[in-house]
Design a protein around this motif. Structure first.
Motif, PDB file in Angstrom:
ATOM      1  N   LEU A  46      63.618  51.105  19.295  1.00 16.17           N
ATOM      2  CA  LEU A  46      64.677  51.277  20.196  1.00 16.17           C
ATOM      3  C   LEU A  46      64.541  50.427  21.546  1.00 16.17           C
ATOM      4  N   THR A  47      63.229  50.114  22.077  1.00 13.90           N
ATOM      5  CA  THR A  47      63.164  49.161  22.968  1.00 13.90           C
ATOM      6  C   THR A  47      63.669  47.668  22.719  1.00 13.90           C
ATOM      7  N   ALA A  48      63.130  47.323  21.312  1.00 13.13           N
ATOM      8  CA  ALA A  48      63.443  45.858  21.001  1.00 13.13           C
ATOM      9  C   ALA A  48      65.116  45.881  20.846  1.00 13.13           C
ATOM     10  N   THR A  49      65.830  47.014  20.151  1.00 15.24           N
ATOM     11  CA  THR A  49      66.952  46.816  19.837  1.00 15.24           C
ATOM     12  C   THR A  49      67.958  46.892  20.880  1.00 15.24           C
ATOM     13  N   ARG A  50      67.502  47.515  22.009  1.00 13.38           N
ATOM     14  CA  ARG A  50      68.343  47.480  23.403  1.00 13.38           C
ATOM     15  C   ARG A  50      68.286  46.095  23.957  1.00 13.38           C
ATOM     16  N   TYR A  51      67.313  45.570  23.721  1.00 14.09           N
ATOM     17  CA  TYR A  51      67.036  44.285  24.327  1.00 14.09           C
ATOM     18  C   TYR A  51      67.810  43.260  23.620  1.00 14.09           C
ATOM     19  N   ALA A  52      67.868  43.270  22.135  1.00 12.59           N
ATOM     20  CA  ALA A  52      68.179  42.281  21.197  1.00 12.59           C
ATOM     21  C   ALA A  52      69.731  42.617  20.958  1.00 12.59           C
ATOM     22  N   ARG A  53      70.205  43.761  21.042  1.00 10.11           N
ATOM     23  CA  ARG A  53      71.506  44.150  20.746  1.00 10.11           C
ATOM     24  C   ARG A  53      71.782  43.779  19.177  1.00 10.11           C
ATOM     25  N   LEU A  78      56.360  58.881  25.624  1.00 13.03           N
ATOM     26  CA  LEU A  78      56.130  57.658  24.888  1.00 13.03           C
ATOM     27  C   LEU A  78      57.014  56.752  25.671  1.00 13.03           C
ATOM     28  N   VAL A  79      56.500  55.565  26.341  1.00 10.67           N
ATOM     29  CA  VAL A  79      57.157  54.478  26.974  1.00 10.67           C
ATOM     30  C   VAL A  79      56.946  53.189  26.377  1.00 10.67           C
ATOM     31  N   GLY A  80      58.158  52.630  26.084  1.00  9.71           N
ATOM     32  CA  GLY A  80      58.071  51.272  25.518  1.00  9.71           C
ATOM     33  C   GLY A  80      58.624  50.114  26.338  1.00  9.71           C
ATOM     34  N   GLY A  81      58.196  49.079  26.478  1.00  6.41           N
ATOM     35  CA  GLY A  81      58.580  48.082  27.447  1.00  6.41           C
ATOM     36  C   GLY A  81      58.333  46.800  26.925  1.00  6.41           C
ATOM     37  N   ILE A  82      59.198  45.659  27.099  1.00  4.63           N
ATOM     38  CA  ILE A  82      58.920  44.502  26.569  1.00  4.63           C
ATOM     39  C   ILE A  82      58.048  43.737  27.550  1.00  4.63           C
ATOM     40  N   GLU A  83      57.047  43.067  26.800  1.00  4.04           N
ATOM     41  CA  GLU A  83      55.955  42.194  27.282  1.00  4.04           C
ATOM     42  C   GLU A  83      56.308  40.764  27.148  1.00  4.04           C
ATOM     43  N   ARG A  84      56.777  40.328  25.966  1.00  4.21           N
ATOM     44  CA  ARG A  84      56.983  38.840  25.713  1.00  4.21           C
ATOM     45  C   ARG A  84      58.299  38.722  24.865  1.00  4.21           C
ATOM     46  N   VAL A  85      59.073  37.717  24.968  1.00  5.98           N
ATOM     47  CA  VAL A  85      60.190  37.501  24.461  1.00  5.98           C
ATOM     48  C   VAL A  85      59.966  36.063  23.844  1.00  5.98           C
ATOM     49  N   GLY A  86      59.868  35.941  22.589  1.00  4.82           N
ATOM     50  CA  GLY A  86      60.224  34.620  21.854  1.00  4.82           C
ATOM     51  C   GLY A  86      61.457  34.076  21.284  1.00  4.82           C
ATOM     52  N   ARG A  87      61.457  33.274  20.568  1.00  8.10           N
ATOM     53  CA  ARG A  87      62.738  32.789  19.944  1.00  8.10           C
ATOM     54  C   ARG A  87      63.477  33.709  18.990  1.00  8.10           C
ATOM     55  N   THR A  88      62.674  34.485  18.277  1.00  8.37           N
ATOM     56  CA  THR A  88      63.065  35.438  17.299  1.00  8.37           C
ATOM     57  C   THR A  88      62.415  36.827  17.469  1.00  8.37           C
ATOM     58  N   SER A  89      61.378  36.793  18.140  1.00 13.29           N
ATOM     59  CA  SER A  89      60.411  37.785  18.352  1.00 13.29           C
ATOM     60  C   SER A  89      60.144  38.422  19.590  1.00 13.29           C
ATOM     61  N   MET A  90      59.784  39.846  19.714  1.00 15.92           N
ATOM     62  CA  MET A  90      59.495  40.350  21.175  1.00 15.92           C
ATOM     63  C   MET A  90      57.928  41.105  20.812  1.00 15.92           C
ATOM     64  N   THR A  91      57.241  41.126  21.843  1.00 24.85           N
ATOM     65  CA  THR A  91      55.879  41.930  21.668  1.00 24.85           C
ATOM     66  C   THR A  91      56.549  43.281  22.737  1.00 24.85           C
ATOM     67  N   ILE A  92      56.446  44.356  22.102  1.00 22.26           N
ATOM     68  CA  ILE A  92      56.541  45.629  22.890  1.00 22.26           C
ATOM     69  C   ILE A  92      55.306  46.328  22.956  1.00 22.26           C
ATOM     70  N   GLU A 124      66.516  37.539   7.337  1.00 24.05           N
ATOM     71  CA  GLU A 124      66.162  36.516   7.948  1.00 24.05           C
ATOM     72  C   GLU A 124      65.791  36.630   9.354  1.00 24.05           C
ATOM     73  N   PRO A 125      64.760  35.945   9.966  1.00 15.01           N
ATOM     74  CA  PRO A 125      64.689  35.786  11.082  1.00 15.01           C
ATOM     75  C   PRO A 125      65.877  34.894  12.083  1.00 15.01           C
ATOM     76  N   THR A 126      66.174  35.565  13.193  1.00 13.74           N
ATOM     77  CA  THR A 126      67.528  35.104  13.607  1.00 13.74           C
ATOM     78  C   THR A 126      67.159  34.946  15.274  1.00 13.74           C
ATOM     79  N   PRO A 127      67.575  33.960  15.981  1.00 16.52           N
ATOM     80  CA  PRO A 127      67.450  33.774  17.437  1.00 16.52           C
ATOM     81  C   PRO A 127      67.824  34.892  18.275  1.00 16.52           C
ATOM     82  N   LEU A 128      67.232  35.296  19.071  1.00 13.02           N
ATOM     83  CA  LEU A 128      67.553  36.339  20.076  1.00 13.02           C
ATOM     84  C   LEU A 128      68.662  35.692  21.058  1.00 13.02           C
ATOM     85  N   ARG A 129      69.409  36.464  21.493  1.00 10.39           N
ATOM     86  CA  ARG A 129      70.462  35.850  22.251  1.00 10.39           C
ATOM     87  C   ARG A 129      70.145  35.938  23.735  1.00 10.39           C
TER      88      ARG A 129
END
Length: 129
Positions: A46-53, A78-92, A124-129
């Protein structure tokens, strides 16, 4: 990091409150580890989807620390937060907080990090907007 990216990170934080029911617990009356991992994966998604859309998938779960047992009947958040954003990935970072029903105080019970990757229609991995 731009102000707009920081705002997206802030707005993607996800909080879910759950009650630990008997079917969530093992024979000694504490939360199954697998159930906790399932809940953590949901919050990370949910956290990643809310960021990436866009569609995201779990690619790894890094070191999960079970600090204290969570008993049947407990309220957890439960608390989810983004720690890192890369080109196609995120660490939650996902935390499960155990709530004291008398005082409302919360303490860290479980913590872990999940890596989520944005994917296209072909998975396939795709760049985050």
């Amino acid at each position: 990091m731009s102000d707009s990216q920081q705002q997206r990170i802030n707005e993607s934080e996800t909080r879910i409150t759950k009650l630990v029911f008997p079917h969530d617990t093992n024979p000694i009356g504490t939360l199954y580890g697998g159930t906790a991992l399932h809940w953590m994966d949901e919050v990370a998604f949910l956290t990643a989807t809310r960021y990436a859309r866009r569609q995201v998938v779990t690619v790894s779960m890094d070191r999960v620390d079970f600090k204290v047992p969570i008993p049947q009947g407990a309220i957890v958040e439960l608390v989810g937060g983004i720690e890192r954003v890369g080109r196609t990935s995120m660490t939650i970072r996902v935390q499960i907080l155990l709530e004291d029903c008398q005082s409302g105080d919360q303490s860290l019970a479980i913590e872990g990090r999940l890596v989520m990757v944005a994917v296209d229609d072909d998975m396939e991995p795709t760049p985050l907007r």
